[in-house]
Every structure is written in structure tokens, then in C-alpha cells.
Design a protein around this motif. Structure first.
Motif, PDB file in Angstrom:
ATOM      1  N   UNK A   1     -10.060  20.594  -0.530  1.00  0.00           N
ATOM      2  CA  UNK A   1     -10.421  21.239   0.735  1.00  0.00           C
ATOM      3  C   UNK A   1     -10.598  20.186   1.823  1.00  0.00           C
ATOM      4  N   UNK A   2     -11.163  20.626   2.945  1.00  0.00           N
ATOM      5  CA  UNK A   2     -11.486  19.738   4.054  1.00  0.00           C
ATOM      6  C   UNK A   2     -12.527  18.712   3.602  1.00  0.00           C
ATOM      7  N   UNK A   3     -12.673  17.634   4.364  1.00  0.00           N
ATOM      8  CA  UNK A   3     -13.607  16.566   3.984  1.00  0.00           C
ATOM      9  C   UNK A   3     -15.024  17.095   3.855  1.00  0.00           C
ATOM     10  N   UNK A   4     -15.662  16.775   2.736  1.00  0.00           N
ATOM     11  CA  UNK A   4     -17.034  17.222   2.493  1.00  0.00           C
ATOM     12  C   UNK A   4     -17.963  16.691   3.589  1.00  0.00           C
ATOM     13  N   UNK A   5     -18.750  17.598   4.186  1.00  0.00           N
ATOM     14  CA  UNK A   5     -19.723  17.208   5.191  1.00  0.00           C
ATOM     15  C   UNK A   5     -19.178  17.064   6.589  1.00  0.00           C
TER      16      UNK A   5
ATOM     17  N   UNK B   1      -8.884  15.980   1.197  1.00  0.00           N
ATOM     18  CA  UNK B   1      -7.440  15.895   1.406  1.00  0.00           C
ATOM     19  C   UNK B   1      -7.135  15.294   2.772  1.00  0.00           C
ATOM     20  N   UNK B   2      -5.869  14.977   2.977  1.00  0.00           N
ATOM     21  CA  UNK B   2      -5.438  14.345   4.222  1.00  0.00           C
ATOM     22  C   UNK B   2      -5.449  15.324   5.390  1.00  0.00           C
TER      23      UNK B   2
ATOM     24  N   UNK C   1     -10.338   8.289   7.768  1.00  0.00           N
ATOM     25  CA  UNK C   1      -9.723   8.379   6.449  1.00  0.00           C
ATOM     26  C   UNK C   1      -9.636   7.009   5.777  1.00  0.00           C
ATOM     27  N   UNK C   2      -9.393   5.961   6.550  1.00  0.00           N
ATOM     28  CA  UNK C   2      -9.348   4.630   5.975  1.00  0.00           C
ATOM     29  C   UNK C   2     -10.698   4.238   5.386  1.00  0.00           C
ATOM     30  N   UNK C   3     -11.774   4.619   6.051  1.00  0.00           N
ATOM     31  CA  UNK C   3     -13.112   4.346   5.504  1.00  0.00           C
ATOM     32  C   UNK C   3     -13.308   5.108   4.189  1.00  0.00           C
ATOM     33  N   UNK C   4     -12.840   6.373   4.162  1.00  0.00           N
ATOM     34  CA  UNK C   4     -12.949   7.158   2.931  1.00  0.00           C
ATOM     35  C   UNK C   4     -12.153   6.503   1.798  1.00  0.00           C
ATOM     36  N   UNK C   5     -10.914   6.097   2.115  1.00  0.00           N
ATOM     37  CA  UNK C   5     -10.057   5.541   1.072  1.00  0.00           C
ATOM     38  C   UNK C   5     -10.605   4.235   0.517  1.00  0.00           C
ATOM     39  N   UNK C   6     -11.308   3.475   1.355  1.00  0.00           N
ATOM     40  CA  UNK C   6     -11.887   2.233   0.868  1.00  0.00           C
ATOM     41  C   UNK C   6     -12.976   2.507  -0.168  1.00  0.00           C
ATOM     42  N   UNK C   7     -13.576   3.710  -0.097  1.00  0.00           N
ATOM     43  CA  UNK C   7     -14.601   4.095  -1.068  1.00  0.00           C
ATOM     44  C   UNK C   7     -13.988   4.689  -2.333  1.00  0.00           C
ATOM     45  N   UNK C   8     -12.841   5.349  -2.179  1.00  0.00           N
ATOM     46  CA  UNK C   8     -12.102   5.988  -3.288  1.00  0.00           C
ATOM     47  C   UNK C   8     -12.880   7.153  -3.887  1.00  0.00           C
ATOM     48  N   UNK C   9     -14.011   6.884  -4.544  1.00  0.00           N
ATOM     49  CA  UNK C   9     -14.860   7.957  -5.052  1.00  0.00           C
ATOM     50  C   UNK C   9     -16.291   7.640  -4.688  1.00  0.00           C
ATOM     51  N   UNK C  10     -17.099   8.675  -4.568  1.00  0.00           N
ATOM     52  CA  UNK C  10     -18.496   8.451  -4.179  1.00  0.00           C
ATOM     53  C   UNK C  10     -19.321   9.658  -4.550  1.00  0.00           C
ATOM     54  N   UNK C  11     -20.588   9.424  -4.768  1.00  0.00           N
ATOM     55  CA  UNK C  11     -21.527  10.516  -4.970  1.00  0.00           C
ATOM     56  C   UNK C  11     -22.257  10.719  -3.662  1.00  0.00           C
TER      57      UNK C  11
ATOM     58  N   UNK D   1     -14.038  12.681  -4.136  1.00  0.00           N
ATOM     59  CA  UNK D   1     -12.831  11.907  -4.427  1.00  0.00           C
ATOM     60  C   UNK D   1     -12.044  11.749  -3.130  1.00  0.00           C
ATOM     61  N   UNK D   2     -11.708  10.508  -2.792  1.00  0.00           N
ATOM     62  CA  UNK D   2     -10.971  10.211  -1.559  1.00  0.00           C
ATOM     63  C   UNK D   2      -9.614   9.596  -1.907  1.00  0.00           C
ATOM     64  N   UNK D   3      -8.655  10.396  -2.347  1.00  0.00           N
ATOM     65  CA  UNK D   3      -7.359   9.829  -2.744  1.00  0.00           C
ATOM     66  C   UNK D   3      -6.559   9.359  -1.531  1.00  0.00           C
ATOM     67  N   UNK D   4      -5.905   8.237  -1.698  1.00  0.00           N
ATOM     68  CA  UNK D   4      -4.973   7.789  -0.666  1.00  0.00           C
ATOM     69  C   UNK D   4      -3.817   8.778  -0.602  1.00  0.00           C
ATOM     70  N   UNK D   5      -3.443   9.204   0.628  1.00  0.00           N
ATOM     71  CA  UNK D   5      -2.367  10.183   0.790  1.00  0.00           C
ATOM     72  C   UNK D   5      -1.485   9.800   1.971  1.00  0.00           C
ATOM     73  N   UNK D   6      -0.240  10.211   1.886  1.00  0.00           N
ATOM     74  CA  UNK D   6       0.739  10.043   2.959  1.00  0.00           C
ATOM     75  C   UNK D   6       0.573  11.217   3.933  1.00  0.00           C
ATOM     76  N   UNK D   7       0.472  10.961   5.271  1.00  0.00           N
ATOM     77  CA  UNK D   7       0.102  12.024   6.209  1.00  0.00           C
ATOM     78  C   UNK D   7       1.235  12.944   6.651  1.00  0.00           C
ATOM     79  N   UNK D   8       2.240  13.140   5.823  1.00  0.00           N
ATOM     80  CA  UNK D   8       3.318  14.079   6.126  1.00  0.00           C
ATOM     81  C   UNK D   8       3.667  14.884   4.878  1.00  0.00           C
ATOM     82  N   UNK D   9       4.177  16.109   5.084  1.00  0.00           N
ATOM     83  CA  UNK D   9       4.592  16.966   3.977  1.00  0.00           C
ATOM     84  C   UNK D   9       5.930  17.648   4.285  1.00  0.00           C
TER      85      UNK D   9
END
Length: 380
Positions: free
Chosen positions: A10-14, A38-39, A57-67, A76-84
């Protein structure tokens, strides 16, 4: 069913209080939850908003996962490509998501139920070891301004065809899903009455001239400038206030007399913001995207006890006895000015008692039943 794990896309938590977040918070005591930030679905553009979002998003990706701070799921902050758009865009994101989620799924003692609010995970449905896939359909994102509508339509068709079950937040969305050959469970949004009705100090609005006509939420092309212009011209005093993030709204909105555009406030401050207002409004245009949406703020507005005037749309029509509906700029202006003068009619105040049956706790129990019903491992 209790203690069964849940994997939510879903959208970024918080980041903002979506319905999926309201529901998930109420399931945390009973289910381990991993929330995948998600992206998103907006096409990248060369503007300041995209730059800020990219840095976030770059700050999220640097964390990767967090509680996240309690109560919250594992983030979970997976690295993603911003196009589909192209097949290789989707293939790349499928690889990135699978690689990010495999360690988490391998560590769980049983396969989770996967819930998604976004079509962009359609390519994962035969790749992840989950018990079932649930599509929680909250909007017709293909109609949203600024999103890659055609790519979203293609992915949603795939998702709808292959989901094990579907939950929709409105009858309009149910009808749309039925047109794709799938039935769905209706689960409308809830509201936290204690949160919206608790005594709270008024949020100052920079000493804007009163009375105050207030909208909060995303300010974008769904706003009907003609409604706001007519009201601004008809008001002899006061301010029409828009509070929220701006997603390329019509430039004419900011030019109107009596209109103030203010930045978003934290969700916790919105009850105090509402207490400063004299009338709460939703001046949406009548568009395919607004006819499909189910705005969270509708029941939140009603819970504040303030007068409410909204565009006549499928999502607002069911609450006609609790608020004022408008079909034109002239009617919108007339209704708002009448509520500024007279406040909430007794009939509307009494009708709002049915909000007591719309709590998020009740919705979460129904959501839990729907998500975990007949939860058997998927054949892969």
C-alpha cells in the motif's frame, strides 16, 4: 485465523491516514503484519514535488526494513523502479520486489495472506509463497490526474482476474469490478468518533478573516474551480481555506479572492483544525475519478459536528440526510452561505447518530473475516 501473518502492499505507512492503515492498526494485536511501502503510481516529473518525493523514498530505501513506532507493523522499503509502462519496467520491479521480500517470507512459520490496495503488484501473484491474494479496491487509480492510467488499467485487469478475493469500498467500484467479471465484498470506510469528537484546542489559521470555509486533503485537478469562484464572489466576508499537499491543482484556484492555500497538517491536528472552521466543504468536480472515489474525510467531516456541504456524488449521496448536497456552482454557494448563517439543522444532527455504526473497529472485524476467510494455501 488469529496469529496468521499479513503482508500488505500500500501507500507509505504513516504518510497519510489511508483506510488500509486504519484497518491494519486494529489488527496488529492479533496478526503479525509486514507493510510494504511501494513506489506509488504517479509518473515521475521534473518538478519540486517529485524531487521531494524522490528524496523521501531514498531515505526509506537506505533503511530497507524498519520497525515503526508502536503500534505499527514491520515496515519493508524495497528499492523499486519508478515506471510500470513497458514490459521490462514491470519485469524489473517484479525482480526487485521478490528479492526484497524473500528473506521475510522465508522467516515466517507459515505463508501470509497478501493484501494489496494497488494494481502494481499484479506481476507478483505467482512469484511469492503466500496463502492467498486479496485485492482491497479503494479507488479507480487509472482515472486519477497525473497517474499512468493505461499502465494501471492493464495491471488492474491482471490483478482482478487472478485475485483470490476482492473487497471494494463503494458500490460504484463494485459495479466496475463486476464489469471485469468479478464479484466483491462491500466494506465502506469507517470513522473514529472518539478521535474527532474529543475536546481539542483550535489550530490557529494565521488569523485569516472569518468566517472560515474549510477543505482538507489533496489539492489537485479534482477541485472544481467554478464552485469555489462562485462562492468566493458571493461571500461578503471570510476565507475559503484549502489545507493539504498540492498535486498540480488548477492555477486559477490560487488566484481567487478569499482563497487561502495552506500546507498539510499532521493527522493528529485535523480535529483542532476542524474546530476553527464554520463550514466544511468538498468542492469536487463531477468526474469519473470523483464518481468512483470514497473519500475518508466524508465521515470525518460529519463526526466533527460542523456543517458540511459537498458535491452530489455517489459517495456523498448516501449521507444526504446528514449534510447538504450541491449540483451546481450556484447551489454550492447558496448551501454554504446558508450553513454559515444557520449552522447544522436539527434533522441533520439527529441523522448523524448512525455514525456510531461506522467505527473502524467494526470495519476491521469485517475486514479480518473477509481477508482470512477460507484461507488455504494457493496452488503455485
Amino acid at each position: 485465523m488469529r496469529d496468521s501473518p499479513l503482508l500488505v502492499f500500500a501507500d507509505d505507512w504513516g504518510r497519510h491516514p489511508s483506510s488500509a492503515q486504519h484497518l491494519t492498526r486494529r489488527l496488529l494485536d492479533w496478526h503479525p503484519v509486514a507493510w510494504v511501502n511501494t513506489i506509488g503510481t504517479r509518473k515521475p516529473a521534473w518538478n519540486w514535488g517529485t524531487v521531494c518525493r524522490g528524496l523521501e523514498k531514498l531515505r526509506h530505501w537506505s533503511a530497507a526494513t524498519a520497525e515503526a513506532p508502536s503500534p505499527a507493523p514491520w515496515i519493508v522499503n524495497p528499492f523499486m523502479w519508478p515506471w510500470f509502462t513497458a514490459p521490462w519496467d514491470r519485469a524489473l520491479n517484479r525482480m526487485l520486489l521478490c528479492r526484497a521480500l524473500k528473506p521475510l517470507l522465508d522467516a515466517w512459520p507459515e505463508p501470509p495472506v497478501a493484501v494489496t490496495t494497488l494494481p502494481i503488484v499484479a506481476d507478483l501473484m505467482d512469484k511469492l509463497p503466500v496463502a492467498k491474494w486479496v485485492y482491497y479496491c479503494v479507488d479507480d487509480f487509472a482515472q486519477w490526474p497525473g497517474l499512468d492510467g493505461e499502465a494501471l488499467r492493464r495491471m488492474e485487469r491482471d490483478l482482478v482476474a487472478r485475485a483470490d478475493s476482492i473487497v471494494a469500498v463503494s458500490e460504484t467500484l463494485q459495479d466496475r469490478l463486476s464489469g471485469m467479471g468479478r464479484e466483491s465484498l462491500l466494506l465502506t470506510h469507517g470513522v473514529d468518533l472518539d478521535f474527532w469528537q474529543a475536546p481539542t484546542p483550535c489550530v490557529r489559521l494565521d488569523d485569516l478573516p472569518r468566517p472560515l470555509v474549510l477543505f482538507w486533503g489533496v489539492i489537485d485537478r479534482r477541485m472544481d474551480v467554478s464552485l469555489v469562484r462562485r462562492l468566493a464572489n458571493d461571500m461578503t466576508a471570510g476565507t475559503i481555506v484549502f489545507v493539504g499537499p498540492r498535486e498540480q491543482p488548477d492555477p486559477e484556484l490560487a488566484k481567487l479572492a478569499r482563497v487561502a492555500l495552506l500546507p498539510a497538517l499532521p493527522f493528529e491536528q485535523l480535529p483542532g483544525l476542524a474546530q476553527c472552521a464554520d463550514v466544511l466543504v468538498m468542492p469536487y468536480a463531477d468526474l469519473p475519478v470523483t464518481r468512483a472515489m470514497q473519500p475518508l474525510k466524508l465521515k470525518e467531516y460529519l463526526a466533527t459536528g460542523k456543517p458540511v456541504v459537498v458535491r452530489d456524488l455517489p459517495a456523498t449521496r448516501g449521507w444526504h440526510d446528514c449534510l447538504d448536497l450541491a449540483n451546481s456552482a450556484a447551489e454550492f454557494s447558496l448551501r454554504v452561505r446558508a450553513r454559515l448563517r444557520d449552522g447544522v439543522p436539527d434533522g441533520q444532527r439527529l441523522a448523524r447518530a448512525r455514525l456510531a455504526d461506522e467505527s473502524w473497529d467494526t470495519k476491521a472485524r469485517a475486514f479480518e473475516d473477509a481477508v482470512f476467510a477460507s484461507c488455504e494455501p494457493r496452488r503455485r
